[in-house]
Design an enzyme around this catalytic site. Structure first.
Site, PDB file in Angstrom:
ATOM      1  CG  HIS A  17      -2.649   8.632   2.156  1.00  0.00           C
ATOM      2  ND1 HIS A  17      -1.631   8.619   1.620  1.00  0.00           N
ATOM      3  CD2 HIS A  17      -3.230   7.492   1.733  1.00  0.00           C
ATOM      4  CE1 HIS A  17      -1.326   7.748   0.622  1.00  0.00           C
ATOM      5  NE2 HIS A  17      -2.406   6.908   0.754  1.00  0.00           N
ATOM      6  CE  LYS A  41       2.690  -2.373  -3.435  1.00  0.00           C
ATOM      7  NZ  LYS A  41       1.642  -1.472  -2.823  1.00  0.00           N
ATOM      8  NE  ARG A  94      -7.200   6.592  -5.339  1.00  0.00           N
ATOM      9  CZ  ARG A  94      -5.833   6.016  -5.288  1.00  0.00           C
ATOM     10  NH1 ARG A  94      -4.825   6.805  -5.307  1.00  0.00           N
ATOM     11  NH2 ARG A  94      -5.747   4.826  -5.597  1.00  0.00           N
ATOM     12  CB  SER A 132       1.753   7.066  -2.881  1.00  0.00           C
ATOM     13  OG  SER A 132       0.885   7.614  -1.896  1.00  0.00           O
TER      14      SER A 132
END
Ligand code: PNS
Length: 165
Positions: A17, A41, A94, A132
């Protein structure tokens, strides 16, 4: 004045990030790192904790002429971006696996708010496998994450692990 939003869960902020932020600051006059507040979440950190961590990490970063802000948001990203008068949404990609989801999101956002552009940056090669979710899993199971998250974030992850154990 070009204002961009860099949205995400940032649970937690990774070096991937940070790399995207470092490269975006040359493209915009103002950038808001926008932390999604989504209790469904089950995050490791509260939105407030994530915002505070990001703000602390940004203090040590040279962002040149670009003014930085960190905020949390809920609801539709484009509604938030419009309210904050941003013209761009920044996302990092990515690998091919990100592409499908990111393109669908960008097209949906474009349909909802045609004036807002999504700008994709390729993730730096050395962080292209870092997420993450994976970091949290490795860390929770006792693996090392140094070098993949800012030191401050790693320290907070340790604190959080100590609190929950
Ligand atoms: O870091 P993440 O979890 O990949 O970020 C995803 C995020 C926050 C960009 C996305 O979930 C989002 O925009 N959520 C807000 C709700 C929304 O606008 N959903 C419709 C997207 S097309």
């Amino acid at each position: 004045m070009k204002r961009a939003i860099f949205p995400g869960s940032f649970d937690p902020l990774t070096k991937g990030h940070l790399d995207i932020i470092e490269r975006s600051v040359d493209l915009f006059d103002e950038m808001i790192v926008a932390v999604l507040d989504n209790p469904e979440k089950h995050p490791m950190f509260t939105p407030e904790e994530r915002c505070r961590m990001i703000a602390e990490v940004l203090v040590g970063m040279d962002t040149g002429e670009c003014t930085m802000a960190v905020e949390s948001f809920s609801g539709l990203l484009v509604d938030y971006a419009k309210k904050r008068e941003a013209t761009a949404i920044v996302r990092g990609i990515r690998a091919v696996s990100d592409y499908d989801y990111e393109v669908r999101m960008a097209l949906m956002n474009k349909r909802l708010e045609p004036e807002i552009e999504t700008v994709f940056l390729m993730a730096a090669e050395e962080y292209s496998y870092v997420s993450s979710r994976l970091l949290k899993q490795v860390f929770t199971l006792g693996g090392r994450v140094d070098g993949l998250v800012p030191e401050l974030v790693e320290a907070k992850m340790r604190e959080k692990r100590a609190e929950t154990n």
